[in-house]
Motif scaffolding. Structure first.
Motif: not given
Length: 325
Positions: A81-83, A142, A145, A148-149, A151, A157
């Protein structure tokens, strides 16, 4: 957000290292296809060593951001689940492949294993180049993100965060390849320099689009939503404490809007305008020192660009900690 210099150096150093490796691979592919003269294995090997050193330096810088460095290995546990966990896994893979690629050139493992079509002989180094390229692109993804991940940080984002990391990292790597070629007297200065300019211009377009987007953002979180009051004019006079805290240190940079604007102007000049000008002058004058100066200028500019990237993000928790009583 508060720009941590350890993360700034991590992202810029590994970006330049990945970019340099991609430059070495690009030069080899062009030479294998007959579009460039074949290069000595030593040139590829030393270039790969330099890329590896940058990756190692970036990894070392990341440890200064850890509260308990001895537990760093645990960062890989959440890879589903983790970049960040994915970055922790992919970075060593890239380092191993870069090392193997350089070692294969140094040892002369360039005898073709098979041939694709009539003009593309494939050897061990080319296979490692392909694997290393895929791993490097995965590492760029990676790293980007991770930001960018997030939110709730609207400035980050966006797909433009990913394109910025890839293009700016690749541009600095190709610029370093031009500087390295100039240093050793290799004729590929023009080839790498031209690609560096193309990638720098592409990075400029992406970064300007990012800045324009962020200037027009309507934030979902406001002082009104933070405290549940809909009045049009709400001004915070105090944060409810007389001193700083973890929140004020880690989630706010503490600089004025004017200071951020100045940093933005600095990185736009150092990352984009000056390196392109210096590479152009190098073409005209045949100077071997200007490509080196172009890389140094761009890299220092990237440090400022990455500081600005982190400072641009407005963490919603700062709605509670904007001012000290």
């Amino acid at each position: 957000m508060h720009p941590a210099f350890s993360v700034i150096f991590l992202t810029t150093l590994i970006g330049a290292g990945q970019g340099l490796f991609l430059a070495m691979v690009t030069g080899q592919i062009y030479a294998t296809a007959g579009f460039l003269p074949a290069q000595e294995s030593r040139f590829q090997a030393v270039g790969s060593l330099l890329a590896l050193l940058l990756l190692v330096a970036g990894l070392a810088a990341s440890f200064f951001h850890l509260g308990r460095p001895e537990r760093a290995w645990r960062a890989a546990a959440m890879w589903r689940t983790s970049w960040l966990s994915r970055e922790v896994i992919v970075l060593p893979i890239v380092m191993v492949l870069v090392f193997a690629y350089g070692a294969a050139h140094w040892l002369g493992w360039t005898r073709p294993l098979f041939q694709v079509g009539r003009s593309l002989p494939v050897d061990v180094t080319l296979l490692l180049a392909l694997l290393g390229t895929l791993a490097s692109l995965a590492l760029f993804l990676c790293t980007a993100m991770i930001y960018a991940g997030v939110r709730f940080l609207q400035e980050w984002q966006t797909p433009l965060t990913v394109s910025n990391f890839i293009l700016l990292g690749a541009a600095s790597g190709f610029m370093l390849a031009a500087a390295y070629s100039a240093w050793v007297g290799n004729p590929l200065v023009t080839f790498f320099g031209t690609w560096a300019v193309i990638l720098t211009l592409a990075g400029l377009a992406s970064r300007m689009a990012h800045l324009s987007r962020n200037a027009l953002i309507t934030h979902r979180s406001t002082t009104q939503t933070a405290i549940g009051i809909r009045h049009a004019v709400v001004a915070q006079k105090t944060q409810g404490a007389t001193g700083g805290s973890f929140n004020t240190r880690e989630f706010f940079h503490g600089r004025s809007i004017q200071a951020i604007d100045r940093v933005r102007i600095v990185f736009l000049v150092l990352v984009f305008a000056l390196p392109i000008l210096l590479i152009g002058l190098a073409y005209v004058t045949g100077s071997s020192s200007l490509p080196i100066l172009a890389f140094a200028t761009q890299f220092f500019g990237l440090l400022a660009e990455r500081w600005s990237f982190f400072a641009e993000a407005r963490h919603p928790q700062n709605l509670y900690y904007q001012s000290v009583a």
